[in-house]
Design an enzyme around this catalytic site. Structure first.
Site, PDB file in Angstrom:
ATOM      1  N   THR A 185       0.802  -1.227   0.000  1.00 40.32           N
ATOM      2  CA  THR A 185       0.000   0.000   0.000  1.00 40.32           C
ATOM      3  C   THR A 185       0.834   1.277   0.000  1.00 40.32           C
ATOM      4  OG1 THR A 185      -0.121   0.146   2.413  1.00 40.32           O
ATOM      5  CG2 THR A 185      -1.792  -1.197   1.324  1.00 40.32           C
ATOM      6  N   ASP A 186       0.138   2.386  -0.271  1.00 36.05           N
ATOM      7  CA  ASP A 186       0.733   3.712  -0.117  1.00 36.05           C
ATOM      8  C   ASP A 186       0.510   4.161   1.330  1.00 36.05           C
ATOM      9  OD1 ASP A 186      -1.937   4.515   0.087  1.00 36.05           O
ATOM     10  OD2 ASP A 186      -1.993   5.387  -1.921  1.00 36.05           O
ATOM     11  N   TYR A 187       0.810   5.406   1.623  1.00 36.14           N
ATOM     12  CA  TYR A 187       0.676   5.895   2.997  1.00 36.14           C
ATOM     13  C   TYR A 187      -0.767   5.968   3.475  1.00 36.14           C
ATOM     14  CZ  TYR A 187       5.601   7.019   2.733  1.00 36.14           C
ATOM     15  OH  TYR A 187       6.953   6.929   2.602  1.00 36.14           O
TER      16      TYR A 187
END
Length: 166
Positions: A44-46
């Site tokens: 995932t991203d942040y």
């Protein structure tokens, strides 16, 4: 040069009686192959949303596992002098999959035309049942030593690919 034998794929259950040796392989398949992945933090991203590049990795994993399920080990295929790079990629992102959810990655070798393998792809969120990514990926068989497109797939590979039609 080494005296060790060149790796080989196992023979197809159809044996040497298959007519594929004398003709170009062209087929249409309808079966989907599926794997499931629980979304981990590194996917995932942040914001906890699956990063778009992760989908490509999942689709490649599903294609490699699909081939392995019919007796085509990708490492052995490359050792035999046949690689299958992506030459065309078209994906449509419908909605996000998030951290902790489970992605169902579905691949289908939709069409085989000589050395061109066209794959349909779907990634669905298990929890919602909604499609998140759909698309088409095309692979072409090349001889990695020469860096050129092959004229035809090795006969044993053709025989194994026919299993996807059954």
């Amino acid at each position: 040069m080494s005296d060790s034998p060149k790796p080989q794929l196992p023979p197809s259950p159809q044996g040497d009686h298959c007519l594929v040796h004398q003709q170009e392989l062209e087929a249409v398949t309808e079966k989907w192959f599926e794997i499931m992945v629980r979304v981990q933090p590194h996917h995932t991203d942040y914001g906890g949303v699956v990063w778009h590049g992760t989908y490509l990795t999942w689709l490649e994993t599903a294609r490699v596992e699909c081939l392995r399920s019919i007796g085509v080990d990708f490492a052995d295929l490359v050792k035999l002098g046949c690689d299958l790079p992506v030459v065309s990629l078209a994906l449509r992102y419908h909605r996000a999959i998030r951290l902790g959810q489970t992605a169902v990655i579905k691949v289908q070798m939709q069409e085989i035309q000589k050395v061109r393998l066209e794959w349909q792809n779907q990634i669905v969120c298990l929890e919602t049942g909604e499609p998140c990514v759909t698309g088409k990926i095309t692979l072409v068989a090349i001889d990695p030593a020469k860096g050129k497109i092959m004229r035809r797939l090795p006969p044993v590979v053709q025989e194994h690919l026919l299993k996807l039609r059954q």
